[in-house]
Design an enzyme around this catalytic site. Structure first.
Site, short mmCIF file in Angstrom:
data_model
loop_
_atom_site.label_atom_id
_atom_site.label_comp_id
_atom_site.label_asym_id
_atom_site.label_seq_id
_atom_site.Cartn_x
_atom_site.Cartn_y
_atom_site.Cartn_z
N GLU A 1 0.84 -1.23 -0.20
CA GLU A 1 -0.03 0.04 0.18
C GLU A 1 0.87 1.41 0.03
O GLU A 1 0.49 1.98 -0.64
CB GLU A 1 -1.04 0.08 1.25
CG GLU A 1 -1.84 -1.14 1.43
CD GLU A 1 -1.09 -2.36 2.23
OE1 GLU A 1 -1.95 -2.87 3.17
OE2 GLU A 1 0.05 -2.83 2.04
N ALA B 1 8.28 -36.02 -9.67
CA ALA B 1 8.63 -36.19 -10.91
C ALA B 1 8.36 -37.60 -11.18
O ALA B 1 9.20 -38.32 -11.02
CB ALA B 1 9.68 -35.44 -11.52
N TRP C 1 16.33 -38.07 -17.75
CA TRP C 1 15.24 -37.23 -17.04
C TRP C 1 14.09 -37.88 -17.37
O TRP C 1 13.41 -38.01 -18.58
CB TRP C 1 15.28 -35.73 -17.63
CG TRP C 1 16.45 -35.23 -17.27
CD1 TRP C 1 17.70 -34.83 -17.81
CD2 TRP C 1 17.00 -34.55 -15.94
NE1 TRP C 1 18.80 -34.09 -17.30
CE2 TRP C 1 18.05 -33.92 -16.12
CE3 TRP C 1 16.47 -34.45 -14.68
CZ2 TRP C 1 18.82 -33.24 -15.03
CZ3 TRP C 1 16.89 -33.71 -13.71
CH2 TRP C 1 18.27 -33.34 -13.72
N THR D 1 18.71 -39.77 -1.39
CA THR D 1 18.93 -38.84 -2.61
C THR D 1 20.12 -38.25 -3.06
O THR D 1 20.66 -38.13 -3.95
CB THR D 1 17.81 -37.78 -2.75
OG1 THR D 1 16.45 -38.53 -2.49
CG2 THR D 1 17.83 -36.97 -3.79
N ASP E 1 21.96 -39.23 -6.26
CA ASP E 1 22.02 -38.17 -7.11
C ASP E 1 23.03 -37.21 -7.17
O ASP E 1 23.19 -36.24 -7.99
CB ASP E 1 20.55 -37.34 -7.23
CG ASP E 1 19.47 -38.53 -7.76
OD1 ASP E 1 19.93 -39.67 -8.20
OD2 ASP E 1 18.23 -38.55 -7.36
#
Length: 364
Positions: A54, A156, A172, A198, A202
């Site tokens: 504002e 994913a 991928w 993970t 990865d």
């Protein structure tokens, strides 16, 4: 003459520009019309501790604000915090009308801003696109009401629910467009959470790989501290790294890691795993207000079983793995009766050719 909804939608779009910069404050945008109905000011909350939406809109409008109308997706604050009350500034500038998307759930405001404006003779209209306004600030609302971080799970997968092959190959599954969308989400959340599995498989960096954002805090669950100190996720990129370890891990082992890494010693649950409820509360106490997980099926399932998840981002590729030994989105349930499934509700579908993003929530 445009509708109130039209201008509140503009406020919401402006507010989104503050993602990644204003936590733990809410996302707020504002549009100001002069007495003739022309837009003379726009603003959004750009950074925590700096002027609110504002004020930025009023500063742009200058003298043209008098007798005008200001739109804002969240009730103007009425208390002194990092900045003076926005309600006081609106009154001072002599506006005639304030149109608000939703009331502020913060007990320090919670209708007091509206009352202050009305007491000054200003017309106040509330509840415009209220559901959309609440969704935009779902993180802020969870923080205020529950004093806990908002937790989202990002996955994913193939269309048959696999996140990797039996050999753990996953690069991928989804397209570059979907992966770019993930980067936007990383900028939105305070922190990214993953497990030691993970990291070992990865070796992710979990950083923000675009030009217009900031790196999230990185959180790794590694009860016995088996991830190498040289892992990418431990590299210093300007934001904190937290590692959740079991409370029996020796100091000699901890000393092998860079000094800028923060460790949280956690009790173990009955399954000899890190007590996730304890960890999540400790993270909140250390100013981590929103978390997105990018992990494997075991950690995803553990979060589900503990009812810690607020939201899901399912990135789905038009691919069929067709192997029951492939790794699954959620791994660890032994549900025999279909009526015992955890139920979710698909809230929004986004097409990211050739993939889909399903934005979903638990059904309460």
């Amino acid at each position: 003459m445009q509708t109130h909804e039209y201008y509140i939608k503009q406020c919401l779009e402006l507010a989104k520009q503050g993602e990644g910069q204003v936590s733990p404050n809410p996302l707020v945008g504002s549009v100001l019309l002069d007495k003739n109905g022309e837009i003379t000011g726009k603003g959004y909350h750009q950074k925590y501790g700096e002027p609110h939406a504002e004020v930025n809109a009023l500063n742009m409008a200058g003298d043209k604000a008098k007798d005008g109308t200001i739109y804002v997706n969240l009730e103007p604050c009425s208390h002194y915090g990092k900045t003076p009350p926005c309600a006081d500034r609106i009154i001072k500038e002599g506006l005639n009308k304030v149109v608000i998307g939703m009331q502020d759930p913060n007990p320090k405001v919670a209708g007091n801003g509206i009352k202050k404006l009305q007491s000054a003779g200003i017309e106040v209209i509330t509840g415009i696109l209220e559901d959309e306004c609440k969704k935009l600030n779902e993180i802020f609302i969870k923080n205020i009401k529950n004093k806990k971080p908002f937790i989202a799970v990002k996955t994913a997968s193939t269309i048959d629910g696999k996140i990797a092959t039996r050999t753990k190959n996953s690069k991928w599954i989804t397209s570059e467009k979907a992966r770019s969308r993930v980067q936007q989400l990383r900028n939105k959340y305070d922190a990214i959470l993953t497990g030691s599995g993970t990291v070992l498989e990865d070796d992710p960096g979990l950083t923000y790989r675009m030009d217009d954002g900031r790196n999230p805090v990185r959180i790794i669950i590694d009860s016995t501290l088996k991830t190498p100190p040289t892992s990418k996720v431990y590299k210093n990129c300007g934001t904190p790294v937290w590692v959740a370890i079991a409370d029996f891990v020796k100091e000699d082992k901890i000393k092998k890691y860079p000094k800028y890494i923060n460790f949280i010693k956690c009790p173990l649950n009955n399954s000899k795993k890190i007590d996730l409820n304890y960890l999540i509360q400790k993270l909140y106490e250390n100013n981590i207000y929103s978390i997105m997980t990018e992990a494997g099926g075991d950690l995803n399932a553990a979060l589900v079983k503990e009812n810690l998840i607020d939201k899901f981002y399912f990135f789905i590729a038009p691919k069929i793995l067709g192997d029951n030994k492939g790794l699954s989105l959620f791994d660890g349930f032994n549900t025999e009766n279909i009526n015992q499934c955890k139920n979710i509700k698909f809230k929004n579908i986004e097409f990211l050719e050739p993939d889909l993003l399903l934005e979903s929530y638990f059904v309460n």
